[in-house]
Write an enzyme that holds these catalytic residues in place. Sequence first.
Site, PDB file in Angstrom:
ATOM      1  N   GLY A 107       0.804  -1.207   0.000  1.00 37.19           N
ATOM      2  CA  GLY A 107       0.000   0.000   0.000  1.00 37.19           C
ATOM      3  C   GLY A 107       0.842   1.264   0.000  1.00 37.19           C
ATOM      4  O   GLY A 107       1.820   1.394  -0.746  1.00 37.19           O
ATOM      5  N   CYS A 108       0.488   2.206   0.881  1.00 35.77           N
ATOM      6  CA  CYS A 108       1.167   3.500   0.931  1.00 35.77           C
ATOM      7  C   CYS A 108       2.618   3.381   1.380  1.00 35.77           C
ATOM      8  O   CYS A 108       3.427   4.266   1.095  1.00 35.77           O
ATOM      9  CB  CYS A 108       0.413   4.444   1.861  1.00 35.77           C
ATOM     10  SG  CYS A 108      -1.272   4.824   1.317  1.00 35.77           S
ATOM     11  N   ALA A 109       2.969   2.310   2.080  1.00 35.25           N
ATOM     12  CA  ALA A 109       4.351   2.124   2.525  1.00 35.25           C
ATOM     13  C   ALA A 109       5.276   1.729   1.389  1.00 35.25           C
ATOM     14  O   ALA A 109       6.506   1.762   1.538  1.00 35.25           O
ATOM     15  CB  ALA A 109       4.410   1.065   3.621  1.00 35.25           C
ATOM     16  N   ALA A 110       4.710   1.357   0.239  1.00 33.15           N
ATOM     17  CA  ALA A 110       5.516   0.789  -0.843  1.00 33.15           C
ATOM     18  C   ALA A 110       6.479   1.785  -1.464  1.00 33.15           C
ATOM     19  O   ALA A 110       7.509   1.388  -2.014  1.00 33.15           O
ATOM     20  CB  ALA A 110       4.609   0.201  -1.921  1.00 33.15           C
TER      21      ALA A 110
END
Length: 356
Positions: free
Chosen positions: A137-140
């Site tokens: 998700g956004c951590a990628a």
Amino acid sequence: MPRLCKPAMNAPEHVITVEETLEFAARAHAGKPQLALALRLIQNTGVNKRHIVQPIEKTLRHPGFEERNRIYEAESKKRTPQVVEQALANAELKARDIDAIIYVSCTGFLMPSLTAWLINTLGFRPDTRQIPIAQLGCAAGGAAINRAHDFCLAHPGSNVLIVSCELCSLCYQPDADDIGSLLSDGLFGDAVAAAVVRGSGGIGIDLERNASYLIPGTEDWISYAVKDTGFHFQLDRRVPGTMEPLAPVLRELAKDHSWDVGKLDFYLIHAGGPRILDDLAKFLEVDREVFRHSWSTLREYGNIASAVVLEAARRLFDEGALASGATGLIAGFGPGITAEMALGTWAVDGVPQTFV
């Protein structure tokens, strides 16, 4: 030392303002008891506008999971070449100089990964390594930078291309009316970004140390429910409070590198929402203005998932105010709850003091 060069970013041409978002939400969910709260939350996101790949009339309709994924494939192939070519130019490299491509996206699914299409279409070597990341998700965005760093350390002299394609509007679910869904409908935007991590040379951020951390017991706080209608985003109300346990992790990472996390020269932080940024500033004991590139990204594009840290980095490069040796932090947050963190130093080979 592996060096993150200036990213490139492209946002789709269709724009929706916060005023239009509030109007659509009020009309689509009229009479729902949670509507008033959702409208207040959307107003407080700090998002002024977002960019989406289709006109809003098409976005609000659901043609089925199969058709949405077809649109994802077509739009990703339409929009990635431009940012890839710009990122390569920023790094002063050609496609044949790239040894690995890391592709990150959580808003559509392709097999083979888009990396295969990029290699076949844009002139990359057939032996280019493919590293798709689909479920962070956004951590990628932070994870991609860290895995590029790791690759370059393992293969000295290599160059890694990072590509982020987040078409969040294709995950809109018209029938979802829980608070988490309604808030995300007013927060997430679409964008494509790319950057090169060079094994040596260039202008940018020397990547010195990276780390990952997962907050125990939070794996269901951000998730997808995969249904016949596609990906249904699920957001726990406790997510905005996660900066309190993560701030000490960031502090310790800097301390282990003999740095003070509150006294760095730049911060590239995932703009998950206003409370994320405000809380992190509070717990790191820094002025919220140090996150100005993240705040600007949030205001102008919304939460563009894994592309946020790349867009914030692009703004840092454009600001052009850093002296060689300036120290900084990159951090992405996402499902898990996962933090992907990196420390870096501004470096310019053969160019005195500042990047122009």
